[in-house]
Design a protein around this motif. Structure first.
Motif, PDB file in Angstrom:
ATOM      1  N   PRO A   1       0.829  -1.213   0.000  1.00 18.74           N
ATOM      2  CA  PRO A   1       0.000   0.000   0.000  1.00 18.74           C
ATOM      3  C   PRO A   1       0.861   1.259   0.000  1.00 18.74           C
ATOM      4  O   PRO A   1       1.937   1.312   0.598  1.00 18.74           O
ATOM      5  CB  PRO A   1      -0.799  -0.126   1.309  1.00 18.74           C
ATOM      6  CG  PRO A   1      -0.804  -1.593   1.604  1.00 18.74           C
ATOM      7  CD  PRO A   1       0.519  -2.093   1.131  1.00 18.74           C
ATOM      8  N   GLN A   2       0.374   2.286  -0.688  1.00 19.01           N
ATOM      9  CA  GLN A   2       1.125   3.526  -0.845  1.00 19.01           C
ATOM     10  C   GLN A   2       1.471   4.133   0.515  1.00 19.01           C
ATOM     11  O   GLN A   2       0.622   4.258   1.403  1.00 19.01           O
ATOM     12  CB  GLN A   2       0.319   4.522  -1.669  1.00 19.01           C
ATOM     13  CG  GLN A   2       1.096   5.778  -2.037  1.00 19.01           C
ATOM     14  CD  GLN A   2       0.299   6.671  -2.970  1.00 19.01           C
ATOM     15  OE1 GLN A   2      -0.869   6.438  -3.211  1.00 19.01           O
ATOM     16  NE2 GLN A   2       0.947   7.706  -3.502  1.00 19.01           N
ATOM     17  N   ALA A   3       2.758   4.495   0.692  1.00 19.76           N
ATOM     18  CA  ALA A   3       3.284   5.149   1.892  1.00 19.76           C
ATOM     19  C   ALA A   3       3.214   4.267   3.142  1.00 19.76           C
ATOM     20  O   ALA A   3       3.456   4.749   4.248  1.00 19.76           O
ATOM     21  CB  ALA A   3       2.554   6.470   2.155  1.00 19.76           C
ATOM     22  N   ALA A   4       2.898   2.989   2.998  1.00 22.47           N
ATOM     23  CA  ALA A   4       2.829   2.097   4.162  1.00 22.47           C
ATOM     24  C   ALA A   4       4.184   1.436   4.399  1.00 22.47           C
ATOM     25  O   ALA A   4       4.987   1.280   3.477  1.00 22.47           O
ATOM     26  CB  ALA A   4       1.760   1.028   3.957  1.00 22.47           C
ATOM     27  N   ASN A   5       4.433   1.055   5.646  1.00 25.54           N
ATOM     28  CA  ASN A   5       5.687   0.366   5.972  1.00 25.54           C
ATOM     29  C   ASN A   5       5.501  -1.147   6.035  1.00 25.54           C
ATOM     30  O   ASN A   5       6.326  -1.849   6.610  1.00 25.54           O
ATOM     31  CB  ASN A   5       6.249   0.880   7.292  1.00 25.54           C
ATOM     32  CG  ASN A   5       5.292   0.650   8.461  1.00 25.54           C
ATOM     33  OD1 ASN A   5       4.166   0.158   8.276  1.00 25.54           O
ATOM     34  ND2 ASN A   5       5.742   1.001   9.654  1.00 25.54           N
ATOM     35  N   TYR A   6       4.416  -1.646   5.459  1.00 24.31           N
ATOM     36  CA  TYR A   6       4.152  -3.081   5.429  1.00 24.31           C
ATOM     37  C   TYR A   6       3.671  -3.469   4.031  1.00 24.31           C
ATOM     38  O   TYR A   6       3.334  -2.619   3.204  1.00 24.31           O
ATOM     39  CB  TYR A   6       3.095  -3.463   6.469  1.00 24.31           C
ATOM     40  CG  TYR A   6       1.716  -2.924   6.168  1.00 24.31           C
ATOM     41  CD1 TYR A   6       0.782  -3.675   5.452  1.00 24.31           C
ATOM     42  CD2 TYR A   6       1.344  -1.640   6.580  1.00 24.31           C
ATOM     43  CE1 TYR A   6      -0.470  -3.170   5.163  1.00 24.31           C
ATOM     44  CE2 TYR A   6       0.095  -1.125   6.292  1.00 24.31           C
ATOM     45  CZ  TYR A   6      -0.816  -1.892   5.580  1.00 24.31           C
ATOM     46  OH  TYR A   6      -2.053  -1.392   5.288  1.00 24.31           O
ATOM     47  N   GLU A   7       3.646  -4.776   3.752  1.00 26.65           N
ATOM     48  CA  GLU A   7       3.088  -5.287   2.511  1.00 26.65           C
ATOM     49  C   GLU A   7       2.256  -6.520   2.819  1.00 26.65           C
ATOM     50  O   GLU A   7       2.396  -7.134   3.891  1.00 26.65           O
ATOM     51  CB  GLU A   7       4.181  -5.602   1.497  1.00 26.65           C
ATOM     52  CG  GLU A   7       5.199  -6.610   1.946  1.00 26.65           C
ATOM     53  CD  GLU A   7       6.280  -6.835   0.890  1.00 26.65           C
ATOM     54  OE1 GLU A   7       5.987  -6.649  -0.313  1.00 26.65           O
ATOM     55  OE2 GLU A   7       7.408  -7.202   1.269  1.00 26.65           O
ATOM     56  N   MET A   8       1.396  -6.898   1.863  1.00 23.53           N
ATOM     57  CA  MET A   8       0.449  -7.989   2.076  1.00 23.53           C
ATOM     58  C   MET A   8       0.564  -9.003   0.934  1.00 23.53           C
ATOM     59  O   MET A   8       0.914  -8.649  -0.186  1.00 23.53           O
ATOM     60  CB  MET A   8      -0.985  -7.456   2.134  1.00 23.53           C
ATOM     61  CG  MET A   8      -1.224  -6.392   3.180  1.00 23.53           C
ATOM     62  SD  MET A   8      -2.932  -5.783   3.158  1.00 23.53           S
ATOM     63  CE  MET A   8      -3.024  -5.087   1.499  1.00 23.53           C
ATOM     64  N   LEU A   9       0.248 -10.237   1.267  1.00 23.76           N
ATOM     65  CA  LEU A   9       0.100 -11.284   0.267  1.00 23.76           C
ATOM     66  C   LEU A   9      -1.279 -11.888   0.436  1.00 23.76           C
ATOM     67  O   LEU A   9      -1.582 -12.489   1.472  1.00 23.76           O
ATOM     68  CB  LEU A   9       1.165 -12.367   0.446  1.00 23.76           C
ATOM     69  CG  LEU A   9       1.115 -13.499  -0.592  1.00 23.76           C
ATOM     70  CD1 LEU A   9       1.590 -12.993  -1.955  1.00 23.76           C
ATOM     71  CD2 LEU A   9       1.949 -14.691  -0.154  1.00 23.76           C
ATOM     72  N   ASP A  10      -2.132 -11.712  -0.572  1.00 24.14           N
ATOM     73  CA  ASP A  10      -3.469 -12.307  -0.569  1.00 24.14           C
ATOM     74  C   ASP A  10      -3.457 -13.547  -1.457  1.00 24.14           C
ATOM     75  O   ASP A  10      -2.927 -13.516  -2.572  1.00 24.14           O
ATOM     76  CB  ASP A  10      -4.509 -11.315  -1.091  1.00 24.14           C
ATOM     77  CG  ASP A  10      -4.814 -10.228  -0.072  1.00 24.14           C
ATOM     78  OD1 ASP A  10      -4.767 -10.521   1.131  1.00 24.14           O
ATOM     79  OD2 ASP A  10      -5.095  -9.092  -0.490  1.00 24.14           O
ATOM     80  N   VAL A  11      -4.069 -14.614  -0.965  1.00 20.72           N
ATOM     81  CA  VAL A  11      -4.084 -15.891  -1.675  1.00 20.72           C
ATOM     82  C   VAL A  11      -5.513 -16.371  -1.847  1.00 20.72           C
ATOM     83  O   VAL A  11      -6.319 -16.288  -0.917  1.00 20.72           O
ATOM     84  CB  VAL A  11      -3.281 -16.973  -0.909  1.00 20.72           C
ATOM     85  CG1 VAL A  11      -3.267 -18.277  -1.689  1.00 20.72           C
ATOM     86  CG2 VAL A  11      -1.862 -16.494  -0.635  1.00 20.72           C
TER      87      VAL A  11
END
Length: 397
Positions: A171-181
């Motif tokens: 996500p923009q400007a976020a310090n994390y990322e996601m993996l959707d399955v």
């Protein structure tokens, strides 16, 4: 009259060519929700499939699990799975650029879960495809009895094929990322799974006594499951987190079907040297196959080596998971006919401790993960918790 007819026809063709959205709307009206129309309307009039919009296989993983690694031979006694994963697909989804079964599955997801594709065209998003097939077998504790054992779990086997879609988003400007399955699993329960023959073969080769009660196993029936999961972790660039470090990966998911219907939440803690930029290590289950982005993984052959390229490393991990179980075919038996079953427990916890190491060998990425898994009692009559070992070997093609 003939000139007027030709003029009208040429004018109609000209207007139709200048209205690409009208073509798409007509296709949507004919094909319905599976056409993924909202995605199609955003693409350019150039209908050619770009290399980054098509499937190219990137690597594979072979996983073997067995409780003989821990000195027992009961409950979940063996599992084997082979998975292949594609390179990352970039940009907005183009189902028509995919192999037909994968394109159908992408359209099905777009119809059943439209939100899944909402960010697929974002600059920070990528997606890949995973194909998984394998076999699992379950037995009671007493291998010498020929009769049905009412107080112990049923003999059960499963042979399956899974098709998963992974979407990775920062996500923009976020310090994390996601993996959707989103993973769909289809298979067969019962003698057609060939679980009895597979176990007998291994036991004969190793000189181990055979289980005598396979005539009481669950009967043949189709198996299916839809799994939805989200994992999240701190955002990192490159193929690894360089140097010594630690991180935490969270997850929650839902699985629906006659293989298993359950909701779960989990946590993984990792610490070590050059931790890979992926979403963790797991025993065999839906959503287990994930890797660093393919655009940085391919940098392993650059000379001089790029700063974001894969690097050898080793880390230890602790994986914790709790799930609420509403159905488990290995305990509840056949869904579509009467069968042996036991008193399934609604809550199950699991912990896995292991070591994972990755390195580059003759220009190929190789990874080996070894873990020991502890699982709490799954049914009322079970005598204590269950333990098994898991080994996974991965290769970049």
């Amino acid at each position: 009259m003939q000139q007027s007819s030709q003029y009208s026809r040429s004018l109609g063709i000209k207007v139709w060519r200048q209205m690409p959205q009208a073509k798409v709307l007509a296709a949507c009206a004919l094909l319905g929700p599976f056409a993924a129309c909202s995605t199609e309307l955003t693409r350019s009039p150039d209908l050619r499939c770009l290399p980054e919009q098509t499937v190219h296989w990137r690597g594979g993983t072979l996983r073997l699990e067995n409780d003989l690694f821990t000195g027992t031979d009961r409950n979940y006694t063996n599992g084997v799975a082979f998975t292949v994963v594609s390179r990352d697909l970039q940009g907005a989804l183009r189902p028509e650029c995919l192999p037909q079964p994968i394109g159908w599955y992408a359209r099905f997801i777009g119809w059943a879960d439209p939100e899944f594709w909402r960010e697929s065209g974002a600059q920070s998003a990528s997606q890949n495809v995973v194909v998984r097939f394998g076999q699992a077998m379950y037995t009671p504790e007493d291998k010498a009895r020929f009769d049905l054992i009412p107080e112990d779990r049923p003999y059960a086997g499963l042979f399956y094929l899974g098709l998963a879609w992974n979407r990775r988003v920062h996500p923009q400007a976020a310090n994390y990322e996601m993996l959707d399955v989103r993973e769909l699993t289809l298979g067969v329960i019962g003698p057609w799974s060939m679980a009895e023959q597979s176990q007998d073969l291994v036991h004969r080769v190793r000189g181990i006594d055979l289980f005598r009660g396979w005539d009481n196993q669950l009967r043949n029936e189709p198996a299916f499951q839809m799994a939805m999961e989200r994992k999240f972790k701190p955002y990192r660039e490159g193929a690894v987190r360089p140097g010594w470090g630690s991180d935490v990966i969270g997850s929650y998911g839902l699985r629906v079907g006659n293989i298993e219907t359950a909701a779960s939440t989990g946590l993984e803690l990792r610490t070590g040297w050059n931790i890979p930029n992926d979403f963790g290590s797991y025993p065999i289950r839906p959503g287990a196959e994930n890797r660093p982005p393919s655009n940085v993984a391919s940098l392993r052959t650059t000379n001089p080596q790029a700063t974001q390229a894969p690097k050898p490393g080793t880390h230890a991990f602790l994986n914790l998971e709790v799930k609420a179980v509403a159905w488990d075919f290995t305990l509840d038996g056949n869904m579509f006919r009467f069968s042996h079953n036991v008193g399934r427990r609604p809550w199950v916890a699991q912990a896995a401790v292991g070591i994972s190491s990755q390195w580059v060998f003759v220009g190929r990425g190789v990874r080996l993960a070894v873990m020991r898994v502890w699982r709490t009692r799954e049914f009322d009559q079970q005598t204590g918790s269950h333990t098994f070992g898991s080994v996974a070997l991965s290769l970049e093609f």
